[in-house]
Motif scaffolding. Structure first.
Motif, PDB file in Angstrom:
ATOM      1  N   UNK A 194     -14.213  -1.087   2.311  1.00 36.79           N
ATOM      2  CA  UNK A 194     -15.520  -0.565   2.688  1.00 36.79           C
ATOM      3  C   UNK A 194     -15.532  -0.196   4.167  1.00 36.79           C
ATOM      4  N   UNK A 195     -16.383   0.764   4.530  1.00 39.11           N
ATOM      5  CA  UNK A 195     -16.554   1.081   5.937  1.00 39.11           C
ATOM      6  C   UNK A 195     -17.036  -0.172   6.672  1.00 39.11           C
ATOM      7  N   UNK A 196     -16.486  -0.393   7.825  1.00 40.11           N
ATOM      8  CA  UNK A 196     -16.876  -1.559   8.610  1.00 40.11           C
ATOM      9  C   UNK A 196     -16.203  -2.849   8.193  1.00 40.11           C
ATOM     10  N   UNK A 197     -15.497  -2.837   7.059  1.00 41.04           N
ATOM     11  CA  UNK A 197     -14.828  -4.059   6.572  1.00 41.04           C
ATOM     12  C   UNK A 197     -13.319  -3.885   6.733  1.00 41.04           C
ATOM     13  N   UNK A 198     -12.636  -4.915   7.211  1.00 44.76           N
ATOM     14  CA  UNK A 198     -11.191  -4.767   7.400  1.00 44.76           C
ATOM     15  C   UNK A 198     -10.439  -4.714   6.071  1.00 44.76           C
ATOM     16  N   UNK A 199      -9.466  -3.842   6.016  1.00 49.38           N
ATOM     17  CA  UNK A 199      -8.541  -3.799   4.885  1.00 49.38           C
ATOM     18  C   UNK A 199      -7.167  -4.180   5.398  1.00 49.38           C
ATOM     19  N   UNK A 200      -6.441  -4.926   4.602  1.00 48.94           N
ATOM     20  CA  UNK A 200      -5.143  -5.419   5.060  1.00 48.94           C
ATOM     21  C   UNK A 200      -4.027  -4.466   4.641  1.00 48.94           C
ATOM     22  N   UNK A 201      -3.247  -4.043   5.621  1.00 53.43           N
ATOM     23  CA  UNK A 201      -2.068  -3.219   5.375  1.00 53.43           C
ATOM     24  C   UNK A 201      -0.862  -4.146   5.367  1.00 53.43           C
ATOM     25  N   UNK A 202      -0.211  -4.232   4.237  1.00 53.56           N
ATOM     26  CA  UNK A 202       0.937  -5.126   4.123  1.00 53.56           C
ATOM     27  C   UNK A 202       2.204  -4.282   4.074  1.00 53.56           C
ATOM     28  N   UNK A 203       2.704  -3.971   5.233  1.00 50.22           N
ATOM     29  CA  UNK A 203       3.939  -3.227   5.309  1.00 50.22           C
ATOM     30  C   UNK A 203       5.116  -4.179   5.447  1.00 50.22           C
ATOM     31  N   UNK A 204       6.315  -3.622   5.380  1.00 50.61           N
ATOM     32  CA  UNK A 204       7.508  -4.459   5.527  1.00 50.61           C
ATOM     33  C   UNK A 204       8.629  -3.608   6.094  1.00 50.61           C
ATOM     34  N   UNK A 205       9.400  -4.211   6.963  1.00 46.61           N
ATOM     35  CA  UNK A 205      10.522  -3.528   7.604  1.00 46.61           C
ATOM     36  C   UNK A 205      11.763  -4.404   7.469  1.00 46.61           C
ATOM     37  N   UNK A 206      12.875  -3.792   7.159  1.00 41.83           N
ATOM     38  CA  UNK A 206      14.132  -4.533   7.035  1.00 41.83           C
ATOM     39  C   UNK A 206      15.219  -3.815   7.827  1.00 41.83           C
ATOM     40  N   UNK A 207      16.002  -4.616   8.525  1.00 38.22           N
ATOM     41  CA  UNK A 207      17.131  -4.054   9.259  1.00 38.22           C
ATOM     42  C   UNK A 207      18.230  -5.113   9.299  1.00 38.22           C
ATOM     43  N   UNK A 208      19.435  -4.743   8.887  1.00 44.94           N
ATOM     44  CA  UNK A 208      20.530  -5.712   8.880  1.00 44.94           C
ATOM     45  C   UNK A 208      20.846  -6.236  10.285  1.00 44.94           C
ATOM     46  N   UNK A 209      20.710  -5.383  11.276  1.00 46.11           N
ATOM     47  CA  UNK A 209      21.213  -5.717  12.608  1.00 46.11           C
ATOM     48  C   UNK A 209      20.192  -6.409  13.496  1.00 46.11           C
ATOM     49  N   UNK A 210      19.011  -6.619  13.063  1.00 49.00           N
ATOM     50  CA  UNK A 210      18.029  -7.275  13.919  1.00 49.00           C
ATOM     51  C   UNK A 210      16.631  -6.853  13.552  1.00 49.00           C
ATOM     52  N   UNK A 211      15.716  -7.119  14.439  1.00 52.36           N
ATOM     53  CA  UNK A 211      14.326  -6.796  14.173  1.00 52.36           C
ATOM     54  C   UNK A 211      13.925  -5.585  15.008  1.00 52.36           C
ATOM     55  N   UNK A 212      13.731  -4.454  14.376  1.00 56.89           N
ATOM     56  CA  UNK A 212      13.351  -3.265  15.141  1.00 56.89           C
ATOM     57  C   UNK A 212      11.893  -3.354  15.586  1.00 56.89           C
ATOM     58  N   UNK A 213      11.515  -2.535  16.560  1.00 57.06           N
ATOM     59  CA  UNK A 213      10.109  -2.472  16.937  1.00 57.06           C
ATOM     60  C   UNK A 213       9.348  -1.712  15.852  1.00 57.06           C
ATOM     61  N   UNK A 214       8.146  -2.140  15.596  1.00 56.02           N
ATOM     62  CA  UNK A 214       7.344  -1.507  14.541  1.00 56.02           C
ATOM     63  C   UNK A 214       5.981  -1.151  15.109  1.00 56.02           C
ATOM     64  N   UNK A 215       5.382  -0.127  14.529  1.00 56.88           N
ATOM     65  CA  UNK A 215       4.057   0.277  14.997  1.00 56.88           C
ATOM     66  C   UNK A 215       3.332   1.017  13.883  1.00 56.88           C
ATOM     67  N   UNK A 216       2.061   0.663  13.724  1.00 54.64           N
ATOM     68  CA  UNK A 216       1.196   1.383  12.795  1.00 54.64           C
ATOM     69  C   UNK A 216       0.429   2.455  13.564  1.00 54.64           C
ATOM     70  N   UNK A 217       0.191   3.574  12.903  1.00 52.50           N
ATOM     71  CA  UNK A 217      -0.715   4.590  13.424  1.00 52.50           C
ATOM     72  C   UNK A 217      -1.529   5.119  12.242  1.00 52.50           C
TER      73      UNK A 217
END
Lengths: 149, 800
Positions: free
Chosen positions: B462-485
């Motif tokens: 709903x407008x004005x109500x938070x919705x949860x974005x459940x993304x996931x990132x995988x990288x064998x070599x480490x933890x990359x930087x992530x950003x939502x837009x």
């Protein structure tokens, strides 16, 4: 002095191994370590992993329970090895590394540390069949003696 | 003349009943619901999720997140999850919770409710005031079991749950008395009984007690005798029921955490039987570290998944199953060989055929090497079943044996039954599939790979109500930087959103208007080109919420005086525009106008005496609306005066304090005499009881005489000599005897309402006596009762 019991099995060999273990205890011996190339068995806390010569077949395995160390079995055996482990639940199961039981469980002493002596022959012939044949029975034989340590 | 005689006789009767021997009336008791809890609001309410219409499957992000729990190579079973970890896991804040693996399930939810007190009751409570709110978090951790662990009863398998009530926040200590009860409800499928071993009779606890004792343990047992099939499987559904209640008020409930588990008696798995959370595709962890004794088997799987062109047999577009990070992940399904020996044998034979073809018939070299295959021969996706989408490779026999031993032990410890789905999670020790460094060996080199990104499912909120974005990132070599837009793809000018933590894989998005938004999750490892994935957020319109802050309920006005309506409203849609529609209840049409500054303020003048239920409806530009009401009293000194004397049959239910049937006699004489102060008396008496009301000659507060023959009067009175009671008299002057043009159809009728002034200045919260308890308090809907004797009479105003 005869053994307390003598049972014959044909366990499924998978990845060139089969296992004797206490089914009600963890970890599984295959989690604790495997026999090195020159070894025929490796003991964990609650069981033993046996190294076969072949793969995807069923060797002839005899398990004898003894009240005391019966000494090395008569006959011509290619290799023998000994180890100790415990079976606190009082049960032992012979099975494949994928869990397939080879037959009924054995009942053993709960309190005692168990001593095991394995004799084997025919591993070389089974190894020669590795790339040629699967799903056969016998060829490789095992005699396993168990007694309270 | 007949009416005057009748009134006098009743008046005499009233006074003749007076007796000093009458006992004092009983203390007022609550007869209505003075307090009320609002419905339980759940943090899992506003948002819905929908399958994503992209190239990824909807649950891929969930699988990736699950992988972050796994300790690749360190242990075959994921470590037992703590309840604190469950509470912090935003994937657990979903209606079904989050199955981490077969032995760990988490659920967390924030509940809130408000305690209200009723201010106006017209049939039901139409206006209430919030006096406190409370919120709490309920977190539940489920733990699977196998028979290598202690059993409460060795005859049964079992599964257990721990539920914690924590983060309790309230702004009114009264809410410490709110009682909260938890029930974990279990339902066996196909009629299989679910046996409660612990937690079936959890005592309801006040909030004050939950603050001290926050945990509850539930345990279910399963009788293996009911199991079906070779593995004697029973399936169960469960959910958590929360019940909140306030003393002498209502009860509100909610159900959450709906999921399931199964119990089996498979002798090829650890302990021979157990119960696990089965609504999940498990992850088989394999580490590629240099020291792993099965490393070459793990690298073989890596090549099959990521460098298939290096594998044999060659196949254009080869895609092997079991990779959770593939574009379209396809799980493996286990085969327990005795249940399907032919396919296992065929898988092996097909792989050996390939090894012989590419490495020669003597590839084993006396047992030194083995033919390794992926997908595993113990799966339905093995070499003979995959139309060439497999890899066979000759590797060291010890690596192959070690890999098989680990797989078998994992099947056993995680209770992977025949045909269960699972994926293979490659990584480095303790990294959960990420971290560590690349390397090579056994003919394999691991280049630095680009991250894998999944923006998760499309959501709607709903407008004005938070919705949860459940993304996931995988990288064998480490933890990359992530950003939502985000980018608004459909919406009005000015529509915008905020992201609570744009750098985290799980974040919340809140938008100020309805529309559609495309969200993008981008991962950058600094070596490869940034990788992105998108999801869609549908933002729904939410209704405004209006309340009337003036006039007050039962506020009294003189006819002809201006009445100022003050009705502010809120709307979570910041860009919404609104219309107000006010119904003044005086026969005129709705007063409709554009709202200004989030208010529906208006002034109105009532020309005639009456009781008016004013309603204001605010409607946003998408048609969503909310309505608030209040009732006022308008008197007119020139409208006439009233005499009411008579009796009616009072039902036992009318007097809630001491249910007694009998004849209720009443008297009312009230007149403004052209002033603004009403003068007169009011009395009532229930025959053969101590219910004896007397307002004296100064108790009346106001009198309403309507143009159509209705009368209402309110005042304060004693009951059997005890002060502290309020009353409202309602009378209809029937046209059978009343003046034409100022009467109501039928005979004269009457209603009496008495309440303790300790509960408020007007009735509604607690009613002590009411011969029409189901009717409203507006004189137009008061449904007065026919008289058995006497009359209600409206007279034209006369001089003092």
């Amino acid at each position: 002095m005869p053994p307390i019991s003598r049972l014959q099995y044909a366990p499924r060999v998978d990845h060139r191994m089969f296992v004797l273990l206490d089914p009600r205890r963890k970890p599984s011996p295959q989690e604790e370590g495997l026999p090195e190339d020159e070894e025929i068995l490796s003991a964990g806390q609650h069981g033993v992993v046996f190294r076969s010569g072949g793969d995807l077949f069923r060797p002839a395995v005899t398990i004898e329970r003894w009240a005391a160390d019966p000494g090395v079995a008569e006959g011509e055996w290619d290799e023998t090895a000994e180890a100790s482990f415990a079976a606190p639940s009082g049960r032992l199961r012979l099975r494949s590394i994928m869990g397939e039981p080879a037959g009924p469980d054995l009942e053993v002493e709960v309190e005692a540390l168990l001593r095991i002596r394995a004799h084997t022959r025919g591993r070389g012939e089974a190894m020669e069949r590795l790339t040629l044949e699967t799903d056969y029975t016998g060829v490789e034989e095992w005699l396993i003696q168990l007694w309270p340590a | 003349m007949r009416r005057l005689a009748s009134a006098l006789s009743v008046l005499l009767l009233l006074f003749s009943f007076a007796s000093p021997a009458q006992a004092a009336p009983a203390e007022p008791v609550p007869t209505g619901e003075q307090y009320r809890l609002t419905s339980l609001k759940s943090s899992q309410e506003a948002q819905t999720t929908r399958s994503k219409t992209a190239t990824t499957t909807a649950d891929q992000a969930e699988t990736v997140h699950r992988g972050q729990y796994a300790q690749t190579g360190a242990s075959l079973r994921a470590p037992s999850t703590t309840i604190e970890e469950c509470a912090a896991d935003e994937w657990a804040d979903r209606s079904g919770g989050f199955v981490i693996d077969h032995f760990n399930w988490c659920h967390t939810v924030v509940y809130s409710t408000e305690l209200e007190v009723c201010q106006i009751r017209i049939f039901v409570c139409v206006r209430s005031q919030e006096i406190g709110d409370i919120s709490w978090r309920m977190t539940t951790k489920g733990e699977g079991w196998d028979a290598t662990q202690p059993a409460t009863d060795p005859r049964y398998s079992q599964i257990s749950f721990t539920t914690r009530i924590h983060d309790i926040q309230t702004d009114n200590v009264m809410l410490d008395a709110m009682v909260l009860q938890l029930n974990l409800v279990c339902d066996g499928q196909n009629g299989v009984p679910c046996l409660h071993n612990l937690g079936d009779d959890v005592e309801p606890r006040p909030i004050a007690e939950w603050k001290q004792n926050s945990d509850t343990v539930f345990r279910f047992q399963s009788d293996p005798a009911y199991g079906l099939g070779s593995d004697r499987i029973s399936w169960f559904n469960f959910h958590i029921k929360s019940t909140a209640s306030y003393p002498a008020a209502n009860t509100v409930t909610d159900e959450a955490g709906s999921n399931g588990y199964r119990c089996d008696e498979a002798t090829y798995l650890q302990g021979d039987r157990g119960c696990v959370f089965d609504r999940v595709s498990e992850l088989f962890p394999m580490a590629m570290d240099e020291y792993q004794n099965y490393r070459k088997a793990a690298l073989h799987i890596y090549d099959a998944m990521y460098l298939p062109q290096k594998t044999r047999p060659p196949l254009e577009g080869k895609k092997v199953a079991g990779n959770p990070f593939a574009d379209q992940p396809q799980p493996l399904h286990r085969i327990y060989e005795p249940y399907d020996p032919t396919i296992v044998r065929d898988n092996n034979n097909e792989a050996v055929r390939t090894c012989r073809e590419w490495w020669g018939a003597d590839y084993s070299q006396g047992g030194q090497f083995d033919c390794d295959e992926y997908p595993f021969k113990s799966t339905y996706q093995g070499a003979s079943q995959s139309n060439g989408h497999y890899s066979a490779r000759v590797i060291d026999g010890s690596d192959n044996s070690s890999g098989g031993a680990v797989l078998g032990a994992w099947y056993e410890s995680q209770r992977i039954l025949h045909d269960d789905p699972f994926f293979v999670l490659l990584g480095f020790t303790g990294t959960g599939g990420g971290g560590g460094g690349g390397g090579g060996g056994g003919g394999s080199e691991i280049p630095d790979s680009a991250p894998t990104v999944n923006a998760g499912e499309d959501i709607a909120t709903d407008e004005g109500a938070p919705g949860t974005l459940r993304g996931a990132v995988h990288d064998f070599e480490g933890t990359p930087s992530t950003r939502w837009s985000y980018r608004v793809t459909s919406g009005r000018d000015g529509m915008s959103c905020t992201l609570s933590a744009p750098e985290r894989q799980v974040t919340r998005i809140t938008c100020n208007d309805e529309g559609t938004v495309e969200v993008t999750l981008t991962a950058d490892d600094g070596l490869n080109a940034p990788v992105s994935d998108r999801a869609t957020v549908t933002v729904r319109n939410a209704p405004p919420s209006v309340k009337i802050t003036g006039p007050d309920p039962w506020q009294v006005f003189k006819a002809g005086a201006g009445v100022n309506l003050t009705a502010p409203f809120t709307d979570p849609g910041a860009l919404d525009t609104h219309n107000c529609s006010v119904r003044w209840d005086d026969g005129e049409g709705a007063d409709t106008y554009a709202a200004e500054s989030h208010t529906c303020n208006r002034q109105h003048t009532f020309e005639h005496a009456g009781m008016y239920t004013i309603s204001v409806t605010v409607t946003d530009d998408a048609g969503a609306e909310d309505t608030a009401t209040t009732m006022i009293v308008v008197y007119d000194p020139e409208a006439g005066f009233a005499n009411a004397d008579g009796a009616f049959t009072s039902a036992a239910s009318a007097w809630a304090a001491q249910p007694t049937a009998g004849s209720m006699s009443f008297h009312l004489a009230a007149n403004y005499y052209h002033t603004d102060t009403v003068t007169g008396t009011a009395r009532a008496y229930l025959a053969n009881t101590d219910l004896r009301l007397d307002a004296g000659n100064k108790g009346l507060e106001w009198l309403v005489v309507t143009p159509d023959g209705k009368v209402a009067a309110r005042g304060k009175a004693t009951v059997n000599g005890k002060s502290g009671y309020g009353f409202v008299y309602y009378g209809y002057d029937g046209c059978t005897t009343g003046r034409p043009g100022q009467c109501q159809p039928g005979a004269d009728r009457f209603r009496l309402v008495i309440w303790p002034l300790s509960s408020g200045d007007h009735p509604g919260n607690v009613t002590w006596y009411d011969n029409r308890p189901e009717a409203g308090y507006d004189v137009d809907v008061t449904e007065p009762q026919d008289l058995t004797s006497g009359a209600v009479t409206i007279h034209p105003t006369t001089g003092p």
